[in-house]
Design a protein around this motif. Structure first.
Motif, short mmCIF file in Angstrom:
data_model
loop_
_atom_site.label_atom_id
_atom_site.label_comp_id
_atom_site.label_asym_id
_atom_site.label_seq_id
_atom_site.Cartn_x
_atom_site.Cartn_y
_atom_site.Cartn_z
N LYS A 13 44.52 45.19 47.62
CA LYS A 13 43.77 43.96 47.44
C LYS A 13 43.83 43.07 48.68
CE LYS A 13 44.55 40.70 44.11
NZ LYS A 13 44.69 40.16 42.75
N GLU A 28 37.88 39.58 40.75
CA GLU A 28 39.29 39.86 40.99
C GLU A 28 40.06 40.24 39.73
OE1 GLU A 28 43.14 37.78 43.13
OE2 GLU A 28 41.42 36.54 42.58
N GLY A 29 40.69 41.41 39.81
CA GLY A 29 41.62 41.83 38.79
C GLY A 29 43.04 41.56 39.26
N ALA A 30 44.00 41.83 38.42
CA ALA A 30 45.39 41.57 38.76
C ALA A 30 45.83 42.33 40.01
CB ALA A 30 46.30 41.94 37.59
N ASN A 31 45.31 43.57 40.19
CA ASN A 31 45.77 44.31 41.36
C ASN A 31 44.66 45.02 42.13
OD1 ASN A 31 45.29 46.51 39.71
ND2 ASN A 31 47.41 47.20 39.66
N TRP A 77 36.29 39.92 34.71
CA TRP A 77 37.20 39.32 35.69
C TRP A 77 36.55 38.11 36.36
CZ3 TRP A 77 39.07 44.29 38.69
CH2 TRP A 77 39.99 44.98 37.88
N GLY A 109 42.58 38.76 37.53
CA GLY A 109 43.37 38.20 38.62
C GLY A 109 43.06 36.74 38.78
N ALA A 113 46.60 33.74 37.40
CA ALA A 113 47.26 34.96 36.96
C ALA A 113 48.40 35.35 37.90
CB ALA A 113 46.24 36.10 36.88
N GLN A 114 48.30 34.94 39.17
CA GLN A 114 49.31 35.32 40.15
C GLN A 114 50.32 34.22 40.38
OE1 GLN A 114 46.95 36.32 43.54
NE2 GLN A 114 46.20 38.19 42.63
#
Length: 116
Positions: A13, A28-31, A77, A109, A113-114
């Motif tokens: 990413k 954007e997703g988590a990873n 997302w 993401g 989320a981060q």
């Protein structure tokens, strides 16, 4: 034609692609990131910007299984419009193959989320 993000983005990413996209079609997703096919204008400026070589034209055979996933995940997302720092261990994952089966996450993401 459209561009798609493939397995090489998982756990990397890098987000260099986001800063050059003229139409903000990255999500954007988590990873990993994905491209929303309906928003991509096929300009191709994102492809050479990716340090992981994770972006391919949908006309490339290796991209085929990723087209549906990009469309599916872009629908749920959040959109990402500005480049942020990649995960601290991105370089460790850059050349690892077979990440989808063990490391792909459907979680969204984003800064929230981060914890950023």
């Amino acid at each position: 034609m459209t561009y798609v993000v493939t397995e090489a983005c998982i756990r990397c990413k890098y987000m260099d692609c986001v800063s050059v996209c003229p139409v903000d079609c990255f999500y954007e997703g988590a990873n990993m990131l994905v491209i929303k096919p309906d928003e991509c204008i096929d300009c191709g400026v994102c492809e050479p910007e990716c340090p992981a070589n994770a972006i391919l034209a949908d006309t490339v055979a290796e991209a085929a299984p990723w087209l549906a996933l990009n469309a599916e995940m872009a629908a749920i997302w959040p959109s990402i419009r500005e480049k942020r720092e990649p995960p601290p261990d991105a370089d460790t994952w850059k050349d690892v193959a077979g990440k989808r089966a063990l490391h792909f996450s459907r979680a969204p993401g984003g800064r929230e989320a981060q914890g950023r």
